[in-house]
Enzyme design. Structure first.
Site, short mmCIF file in Angstrom:
data_model
loop_
_atom_site.label_atom_id
_atom_site.label_comp_id
_atom_site.label_asym_id
_atom_site.label_seq_id
_atom_site.Cartn_x
_atom_site.Cartn_y
_atom_site.Cartn_z
CG PHE A 174 -2.37 -0.10 0.87
CD1 PHE A 174 -2.84 -1.16 0.13
CD2 PHE A 174 -3.28 0.88 1.26
CE1 PHE A 174 -4.17 -1.25 -0.22
CE2 PHE A 174 -4.62 0.79 0.91
CZ PHE A 174 -5.06 -0.27 0.18
CD GLN A 193 -5.33 10.53 4.00
OE1 GLN A 193 -6.04 9.54 4.16
NE2 GLN A 193 -4.03 10.52 4.20
CG HIS A 244 -8.52 8.48 -0.98
ND1 HIS A 244 -8.31 8.05 -2.27
CD2 HIS A 244 -8.16 7.45 -0.18
CE1 HIS A 244 -7.86 6.81 -2.24
NE2 HIS A 244 -7.75 6.42 -0.98
CG LEU A 257 -12.16 5.07 -1.14
CD1 LEU A 257 -11.17 6.22 -1.32
CD2 LEU A 257 -12.00 4.46 0.23
CD GLU A 315 -2.98 4.23 -0.70
OE1 GLU A 315 -3.54 5.24 -0.26
OE2 GLU A 315 -1.93 3.77 -0.24
NE ARG A 335 -4.83 6.80 1.29
CZ ARG A 335 -5.60 6.08 2.09
NH1 ARG A 335 -6.19 6.65 3.13
NH2 ARG A 335 -5.80 4.80 1.86
CG HIS A 372 -10.27 9.15 2.60
ND1 HIS A 372 -11.34 8.34 2.25
CD2 HIS A 372 -9.31 8.32 3.07
CE1 HIS A 372 -11.03 7.08 2.51
NE2 HIS A 372 -9.82 7.03 3.01
NE ARG A 413 -6.45 7.29 7.65
CZ ARG A 413 -6.71 6.43 6.67
NH1 ARG A 413 -5.97 5.35 6.52
NH2 ARG A 413 -7.71 6.66 5.83
#
Lengths: 564, 291, 313
Positions: free
Chosen positions: A119, A233, A235, A245, A248, A279, A344, A380
């Site tokens: 990730f 954040q 995204h 969404l 990722e 991100r 996000h 994050r």
């Protein structure tokens, strides 16, 4: 009015709340879980990609928990409390084993062990996953595990009004049964706020409709501080135009972001990590591409999965494939998925330490997105939100158990009438401002002025406009006068919470004169460790946000330049 | 036109009238029904309860026989047989664990792996798509003008729609179109796609009968004089079994239930008796001047 | 983006006024989800409109309702795809559950059914103590996950004909949930679970309605059939399972010996002599008794059938 007494009340039936509920109940204490939705409707269900974990004997042979902590610290642009990050990494493997023992059906390797994948921001692959509905599967696992406890009582579709205090001690909360609008006083000496995020205050968000900052709002009104509320954040891959969404996981499995020239533009902004840079970096890069005219008409970019092949896409990225198909009419095996950044996650939250304890009020705890420990710092990393909910949900649960052993419920009942009267006032008022108008204005202000790119003028304007909205909200009213599942009333109450939280966010963002992680100031484009390597602490006092600071905890990693 | 034809056990047993009527109208419509060589029971609705792999194997055996006969389609008058073959082929294609088990069974029986070369179809799909409503209308010698027919679909013909594929599971119109072709007046009713309860007769008959009664009552409430359906097993449940329903619910009315090709046969000029109908249906039609 | 004006007819309900239809006009584009349609009606035209919605991406199961009569998730329904030729859409609450307000129903009965199947994994004690790790093949994970994907939306139960007629039927979702644990190699309570599920499984009429309406493709009816596959291992007896055993064994036996089913034999063996005689009298009265003696030829190549039906591989 109905009154019930418990050892602990937990606000929120998502992953953090349910993990804590299971822990506290297993120790024999009585627990009430209060949520405005049935627990499986919580926003945890929407987490797609996975949960990061270093598992001894089932990780990359070169990996170790320190690499994981380092990734978190760097990913969070050094605003991370390093002891918190280390705890998160250290406990990641055992928490995944626990979830597995409770029934979570993690994807497997051929030998039967739990599978893993890369990730964003990870040095080695660590993400454990359940197809691309990891959050949903874990949420169901924890909820279903909790059905084995007789000492957990659920108050589903109960809306929290406010925290009840007696002196400096928690004395429960007041909630309202949504079906009837009957208030209930749930008395307890421990209160966990695990109510999730704030997304609905942004025009574009991947969050559920229910994410309205209720927990943060009631905390602020009770004199509890929010830490680092300027950090939000965005995204990179919200589906255009619905902002659903696209996980990722898509990029982790090899999907590539492309502009209208067909260029893999991330090569320019993150020459090593490309599309899998953190991100904040990807979202900013995308915004620049769109701003400079390299986006597609309507303001989006392409997420290209085509080279992965239809079979692989459907097997590994079913949700992304379905979402693109159902909600944008795009077959991802044949066309690029239209994406743009959307709000996000809220890195800031109720100020707690690594035990989940807040020190403003005796008996109040917080975990998950509503809390700020801080393990995410200024940004994050993917797969860390699920991890935080369960690791810190459990840590906090254990802390609560210790607290409950050494404390007794406050003997007196507090006077909760003013709390109820304040809620009913919206119904009783015949004229005034309508929640819909205020919410829409707020959503525009937050998106335009407290968004991906910020500066002094935008933020100052936001602060003054939100201040004004808060004044107008005092005369908010609802047209529906019935007590029969009056959702209009709850929308008004949500608006009140969003405005209180947004006010601290905008104020803190205006105050932080540097760029760090997701907080990007056009007028202060550099990180300023000398002046700003510190947490913002905000209290709401009437019309004023009071700001103070707390130091960042270091263990071993010195700040360095953040390149990917 | 030649069509591979899978009659199914019921239509060669106590729902024989389904087969009788189907054969009669097929002849008139120049459809040559080629019975599947040495076909076996598909075990529809029951064998998959015992063992999914055995069930799938039994169905694939029939489809392989059809393939050997040189056809790529197999028509059946029975919705349960249809559903059974279609779901079995779908599982075989999409469930690798089941496929492995099935392949071993086929091998044990000296048969080949199934290559998905045959589509199972309902006989009414052949009527609508290949024969055509207009063409059917041309064969009508005795328009059933004025008779109100409840058009019932039941479950297995329609669901799951992503496997069955012919029409919407919620707004179907195949049976209605066929009924309209006979000159009769089709009557839609709320429970037209609900289950007749037949599958429960082997384990929970009281509820099975209640479901059948729900269908009949719903059709009757909308003004139907008779009911038409597309399934050999609905036929067992809704025709003769009505006596049981009458007893259980102490009802003084009956709603004669015909298989769809029986109604078409009537309009083609065949007598109720030639079409193998039960006494109740014969009597009702006589009262409406049809014999 | 091109927009079209649509009319949304919503069946509203409240305790005071009962049920009534109300129409709203608004513009939608080709991406507009029904959840967004409802949100806009609520914020721009009728703040009193009550409905549930949360994730708007079909994982939370909140927005269950009937759209044009079809049990659906509002978020999974694109407005312009759902409109009829007059650009209208009808929206009402789910069947079966008591109405609370507008599109909101009380689905406690759904949850209660879920709780009845012990919906949680009971792992081996050594695993819970951390002494042993659990392994699971990817194939087992795939099947468990299929039935675990249920999002508690309640649509299947709202549309199930057996649930409506039979209080003792646990309903499709609870069966999928229950079977998911039977199927999980990590679980230790298989026989207790069969006790909970087996009788109820034979109260399902296999009509595939749950399969049809499930927005997650869980295929609950298949889970029920897979549960029935365990009948031979099930030690308990209820009137329902005793009858089912007789019936299914007879079916199997008939196919094993002749390749086909003789309904008359089946009736006799399943219902017993008395009931079968009553059926015979009904048949006589109907003039169809002659069909009871229809004798179709057995399958010629019975070896093929027998070899296929051999032990589970």
């Amino acid at each position: 009015m109905e009154k019930k007494e418990y050892d602990a009340v937990i606000l929120g039936g998502g992953l953090a709340g349910l993990m804590a509920a299971n822990i506290v109940a297993a120790a024999g204490f009585s627990v009430a879980v209060v949520s405005k939705v049935f627990p499986t409707r919580s926003h945890s269900a929407a987490a797609e990609g996975g949960i990061a974990a270093y598992m001894m004997g089932n990780s990359d042979p070169n990996d170790d928990p320190d690499f994981m902590s380092y990734d978190e610290v760097k990913g969070g642009d050094y605003l991370v409390d390093q002891d918190a990050a280390e705890l998160l990494s250290k406990k990641s493997g055992e928490i995944v084993s626990l979830l597995d023992a409770w029934g979570a059906p993690f994807n497997r390797q051929p030998d039967g062990r739990i599978a893993l994948r890369y990730f964003g921001g990870q040095t080695y692959p660590r993400t454990r996953f359940i197809a691309d509905k990891t959050g949903m599967a874990l949420l169901h696992t924890l909820f279903e595990h909790s059905t084995g406890f007789k000492n957990i009582e659920y108050y589903n579709e109960y809306y929290v009004l406010d925290i009840v205090k007696e002196g400096n001690n928690v004395n429960g909360l007041v909630a309202m049964e949504m079906k009837t609008l009957n208030p209930i006083y749930l008395k307890s000496r421990a209160l966990l706020i695990a109510s999730g995020g704030i997304g609905m205050m942004y025009k574009h968000t991947t969050n559920s409709y229910i994410n309205t900052g209720d927990g943060q709002g009631i905390a602020l009104r009770s004199g509890v501080a929010l830490k680092d509320p300027e950090f939000v954040q965005f995204h990179p891959t919200g589906l255009y135009p619905s902002d659903i969404l696209i996980s990722e996981a898509a990029r982790a499995e090899g999907a590539i972001l492309k502009n209208n020239k067909g260029e893999r533009f991330m090569a320019k902004y993150a020459p090593h990590k490309f599309d899998l840079a953190p991100r904040d970096i990807v979202s900013r890069s995308m915004t620049i591409e769109i701003r400079e005219g390299r986006g597609f008409e309507g303001g989006y970019l392409g997420l290209d999965l085509r080279h992965l092949g239809k079979k692989y896409i459907i097997e590994r990225l079913a949700l992304a494939y379905d979402a693109a198909k159902n909600f944008s009419g795009v077959d991802a095996s044949e066309e690029m998925i239209p994406v743009r950044p959307a709000q996000h996650y809220f890195m800031g939250g109720i100020d707690v330490d690594t035990t989940g304890t807040n020190h403003d009020l005796n008996g109040i705890f917080s975990a998950g997105e509503s809390a700020c420990v801080s393990v995410h710092g200024a940004n994050r990393l993917g797969s860390n939100s699920l991890l935080e909910t369960v690791v810190y949900g459990r840590e906090t649960g254990n802390t609560m158990v210790e607290f409950l052993k050494t404390h007794k419920n406050v003997e007196t009942n507090s006077n909760v009438e003013p709390i109820i009267d304040a809620a009913y006032a919206y119904i009783k008022r015949e004229t005034g401002e309508h929640f819909g108008v205020l919410t829409e204005e707020l959503r525009d202000i937050m998106w335009d002025n407290v968004g991906i790119f910020r500066d002094n003028d935008k933020l100052a304007e936001a602060v003054s406009k939100i201040k004004d909205l808060r004044v107008r909200a005092r005369s908010m009213y609802v047209t529906d006068k019935t007590s029969n599942y009056n959702t209009e009333l709850f929308n008004a109450l949500e608006t009140r919470n969003m405005l209180d939280v947004a006010y601290t966010m905008a104020t803190a963002a205006l105050n932080r004169k540097e760029t760090r992680g997701a907080h990007f100031r056009d007028d202060f484009p550099e990180r300023d460790d000398k002046n700003w390597m510190k947490h913002t602490i905000t209290y709401l006092a009437g019309d004023e946000v009071k700001i103070s600071y707390k130091p960042v905890t270091y263990t071993r990693w010195k700040p360095e330049v953040r390149v990917y | 036109m030649k069509v591979a034809y899978y009659p199914g056990c019921a239509s060669h047993g106590i729902a024989k009238d389904v087969d009788i009527a189907t054969q009669l109208i097929a002849k008139d419509l120049d459809l040559e029904l080629m019975e599947v060589d040495d076909w076996n029971c598909c075990g529809g609705g029951f064998m998959d309860d015992k063992n999914e792999a055995v069930h799938a194997s039994l169905n694939l055996r029939n489809l392989e026989k059809v393939e050997k006969m040189g056809y790529d389609k197999m028509a059946t008058p029975c919705s349960v047989c249809l559903n059974s073959h279609k779901v079995a082929a779908d599982k075989y294609e999409n469930d690798p664990v089941l496929k492995e088990d099935v392949d071993q069974r086929l091998k044990d029986a000296n048969m080949e792996e199934y290559d998905n070369g045959v589509e199972s179809e309902h006989f009414i799909w052949v009527l609508i798509r290949d024969v055509g409503i207009e063409n059917i209308r041309k064969h009508v010698k005795r328009p059933l003008t004025g008779i109100k027919i409840g058009t019932y679909y039941g479950c297995q013909l329609l669901r799951p729609s992503n496997v069955m594929g012919f029409e919407s599971a919620f707004n179907p119109h195949s049976v209605m179109d066929l009924v309209a072709a006979t000159g009769a007046t089709p009557v839609a009713f709320p429970m037209k796609t609900a289950c007749c309860g037949f599958p429960l007769m082997g384990s929970n008959p009281p509820v099975a009968l209640k479901m059948a009664n729900n269908i009949l009552s719903s059709a009757r409430n909308e003004g139907s004089e008779m009911l038409v359906h597309p399934c050999s097993l609905c036929h067992l449940q809704l025709d003769v079994t009505q006596d049981k329903i009458q007893r259980q619910f102490k009802q003084d009315w009956r709603l004669p239930a015909l298989y769809i090709t029986q109604l078409i046969g009537l309009s083609f000029g065949y007598t109720p008796k030639q079409l193998g109908m039960s006494k109740g249906s014969i009597e009702y039609l006589r009262s409406r001047g049809i014999s | 983006m091109e927009e079209k004006e649509i009319t949304v007819n919503i069946k509203k309900y409240n305790d005071k006024d009962g049920a009534f239809w109300k129409s709203y006009k608004l513009k939608a584009d080709k991406y507009t989800q029904m959840t967004e349609v409802l949100r806009r009606i609520k914020s721009e035209q009728d703040p009193s409109l009550a409905y549930r919605a949360s994730c708007h991406m079909a994982v939370c199961g909140s927005c269950s309702m009937k759209i044009n009569g079809i049990p659906s998730l509002a978020c999974r329904t694109i407005a312009l795809q759902a409109v009829d030729e007059k650009n209208e859409i009808n929206v009402e609450s789910m069947d079966y559950y008591p109405g609370v307000r507008d599109l909101i129903t009380d689905i406690d009965v759904f949850y209660d059914k879920m709780y009845k199947v012990m919906p949680r994994l009971i792992a081996d004690e050594s695993v819970l103590m951390g002494e042993n790790e659990q392994r699971m093949t990817p194939e087992n994970q795939t099947e468990v996950w299929k039935f675990q994907e249920c999002i508690y939306c309640g649509l299947c139960v709202s549309a199930c004909p057996s649930v409506k007629e039979d209080e003792q039927f646990l309903g499709p979702a609870a069966h999928a949930k229950g079977f998911r644990f039977i199927d999980d190699v990590r679980d230790t309570k298989k026989s207790e679970r069969l006790d909970l599920l087996m009788d109820s499984a034979y109260r399902c009429t296999s009509c595939y309605m749950c399969y049809e309406v499930c927005p997650q493709d869980v295929q609950p009816v298949i889970a029920i059939k897979k549960t029935k596959n365990y009948l031979d291992q099930y030690k308990g007896n209820t009137p329902i399972t005793i009858m089912a055993r007789k019936h299914d064994d007879t079916v199997e036996n008939l196919i094993e010996t002749t390749g086909k089913i003789k309904e008359s034999t089946l009736f006799l063996k399943t219902f017993g002599f008395g009931e079968a005689m009553r059926d015979a009298i009904d048949m006589l009265k109907s003039g169809k008794f002659k069909y009871a003696f229809e004798k179709d030829s057995n399958v010629k190549n019975m070896n093929e059938i027998k070899n296929m039906m051999g032990e589970k591989k």
